[in-house]
Scaffold this motif. Structure first.
Motif, PDB file in Angstrom:
ATOM      1  N   ALA A 189       0.814  -1.213   0.000  1.00 45.58           N
ATOM      2  CA  ALA A 189       0.000   0.000   0.000  1.00 45.58           C
ATOM      3  C   ALA A 189       0.847   1.261   0.000  1.00 45.58           C
ATOM      4  N   SER A 190       2.025   1.206   0.599  1.00 49.24           N
ATOM      5  CA  SER A 190       2.840   2.416   0.742  1.00 49.24           C
ATOM      6  C   SER A 190       3.404   2.889  -0.589  1.00 49.24           C
ATOM      7  N   GLY A 191       3.831   1.973  -1.444  1.00 54.15           N
ATOM      8  CA  GLY A 191       4.412   2.357  -2.726  1.00 54.15           C
ATOM      9  C   GLY A 191       5.767   3.016  -2.619  1.00 54.15           C
ATOM     10  N   LYS A 192       6.375   2.993  -1.451  1.00 54.48           N
ATOM     11  CA  LYS A 192       7.699   3.582  -1.249  1.00 54.48           C
ATOM     12  C   LYS A 192       8.382   2.843  -0.103  1.00 54.48           C
ATOM     13  N   PRO A 193       9.704   2.979   0.043  1.00 52.78           N
ATOM     14  CA  PRO A 193      10.393   2.291   1.131  1.00 52.78           C
ATOM     15  C   PRO A 193       9.901   2.754   2.497  1.00 52.78           C
ATOM     16  N   MET A 194       9.868   1.812   3.431  1.00 56.08           N
ATOM     17  CA  MET A 194       9.471   2.120   4.808  1.00 56.08           C
ATOM     18  C   MET A 194      10.516   1.560   5.762  1.00 56.08           C
ATOM     19  N   SER A 195      10.971   2.393   6.662  1.00 62.13           N
ATOM     20  CA  SER A 195      11.968   1.958   7.635  1.00 62.13           C
ATOM     21  C   SER A 195      11.331   1.049   8.669  1.00 62.13           C
ATOM     22  N   LEU A 196      12.165   0.300   9.369  1.00 59.20           N
ATOM     23  CA  LEU A 196      11.670  -0.587  10.416  1.00 59.20           C
ATOM     24  C   LEU A 196      10.981   0.222  11.510  1.00 59.20           C
ATOM     25  N   GLU A 197      11.538   1.378  11.815  1.00 55.19           N
ATOM     26  CA  GLU A 197      10.946   2.232  12.846  1.00 55.19           C
ATOM     27  C   GLU A 197       9.554   2.706  12.438  1.00 55.19           C
ATOM     28  N   ARG A 198       9.416   3.075  11.147  1.00 57.19           N
ATOM     29  CA  ARG A 198       8.118   3.543  10.669  1.00 57.19           C
ATOM     30  C   ARG A 198       7.098   2.409  10.682  1.00 57.19           C
ATOM     31  N   LEU A 199       7.510   1.216  10.332  1.00 57.21           N
ATOM     32  CA  LEU A 199       6.599   0.070  10.370  1.00 57.21           C
ATOM     33  C   LEU A 199       6.104  -0.186  11.798  1.00 57.21           C
ATOM     34  N   CYS A 200       7.022  -0.071  12.743  1.00 60.62           N
ATOM     35  CA  CYS A 200       6.638  -0.289  14.143  1.00 60.62           C
ATOM     36  C   CYS A 200       5.623   0.754  14.603  1.00 60.62           C
ATOM     37  N   GLU A 201       5.783   1.995  14.130  1.00 60.74           N
ATOM     38  CA  GLU A 201       4.899   3.074  14.558  1.00 60.74           C
ATOM     39  C   GLU A 201       3.460   2.865  14.095  1.00 60.74           C
ATOM     40  N   LEU A 202       3.256   2.031  13.083  1.00 57.09           N
ATOM     41  CA  LEU A 202       1.921   1.811  12.541  1.00 57.09           C
ATOM     42  C   LEU A 202       1.074   0.874  13.404  1.00 57.09           C
ATOM     43  N   PHE A 203       1.678   0.329  14.454  1.00 56.83           N
ATOM     44  CA  PHE A 203       0.959  -0.572  15.357  1.00 56.83           C
ATOM     45  C   PHE A 203       0.737   0.123  16.704  1.00 56.83           C
ATOM     46  N   GLU A 204      -0.439  -0.068  17.240  1.00 60.11           N
ATOM     47  CA  GLU A 204      -0.717   0.477  18.568  1.00 60.11           C
ATOM     48  C   GLU A 204       0.265  -0.120  19.570  1.00 60.11           C
ATOM     49  N   GLU A 205       0.613   0.680  20.563  1.00 60.54           N
ATOM     50  CA  GLU A 205       1.617   0.245  21.527  1.00 60.54           C
ATOM     51  C   GLU A 205       1.230  -1.062  22.209  1.00 60.54           C
TER      52      GLU A 205
END
Length: 265
Positions: free
Chosen positions: A19-35
């Motif tokens: 869905a992103s269509g662009k590179p995503m860092s590991l940190e950004r992927l983690c941020e997409l999940f509720e704590e």
């Protein structure tokens, strides 16, 4: 869904990257999940490894580049995937590619230093184009009279050419010297072969619009084809020089014949 299970998390990450269509860092992927539901970082890494293996034998792959992870079409499918875009791709001149290569290998480097290596002036449109593509940026100013700007490559450059870091650049020793012979100066704006352009523009997103994940250009193949093109240009020039020498010899012979005729009269 149990997100602590790497296999199930891999499926979620696949959807996010598609869905992103662009590179995503590991940190950004983690941020997409509720704590409260966010798995440990180790689980994310395991899930990415599972996702990478699941792409084996398929037309796309999971690739880590400078800005993060992305799903992209494999390079060998570029000739067909490139036909999806009907617009005429921008043409890259040999001079632009040489300038980009010098910045990549000798950064930080000034415009004057590039000109010293290439032996010809660098057109201001070349640096403007590279800056607009966000392949290079100004990283400082040389402490010399005039304080010329120093250029270096960006993460966007690494992403476009499918590189994770500058350490992945092919060894410079494997390529021919980029210093052109003086006679080639008139050919600085020669067009790059169509095959190279098709791959170089495959990953380009016009006007910054999001596009489907697609394969990135191999910087090694780009420079190798640039190298082949230069060899071809030099071969053509040598052929022309030999032809000119032959014409000169014929002219000299004609002059001798005329002198001989005049002496007889």
């Amino acid at each position: 869904m149990t997100l602590s299970d790497p296999h199930q998390l891999a499926t979620v990450l696949e959807g996010l990257l598609l869905a992103s269509g662009k590179p995503m860092s590991l940190e950004r992927l983690c941020e997409l999940f509720e704590e409260a539901e966010r798995p440990d970082i180790g689980v994310f890494r395991d899930a990415l490894s599972i996702l990478a293996r699941s792409c084996e034998g398929r037309a796309f792959e999971l690739k880590e580049v400078a800005s993060g992870y992305r799903l992209q079409v494999r390079e060998r499918f570029a000739p067909w995937v490139g036909r999806l875009w009907e617009e005429r791709p921008q043409r890259y001149s040999r001079a632009l590619l040489e300038t980009l290569a010098l910045i990549a290998y000798r950064q930080p480097i000034t415009r004057g230093e590039i000109e010293d290596v290439r032996g010809v002036a660098v057109n201001s449109n070349i640096t403007k184009t590279l800056l607009e593509r966000e392949w290079i940026r100004v990283v400082g100013y040389r402490d010399v009279p005039g304080r010329p700007a120093m250029f270096a490559t960006t993460k966007g450059f690494l992403d476009h050419f499918n590189l994770k870091s500058l350490d992945e650049l092919p060894p410079l020793a494997a390529l021919r010297e980029l210093e052109p012979e003086p006679e080639l100066a008139l050919d600085d704006d020669a067009e790059v072969p169509a095959g190279l352009q098709a791959r170089a523009d495959l990953a380009l997103q016009e006007d910054g619009e999001a596009a489907e994940p697609r394969e990135e250009t191999s910087f090694r193949s780009l420079l190798a084809e640039l190298d082949d093109m230069e060899q071809g240009l030099k071969t053509d020039f040598d052929d022309l020089r030999l032809a000119d020498d032959a014409d000169d010899e014929q002219d000299e012979a004609h002059v001798v014949d005329q002198d001989a005729d005049e002496s007889l009269h």
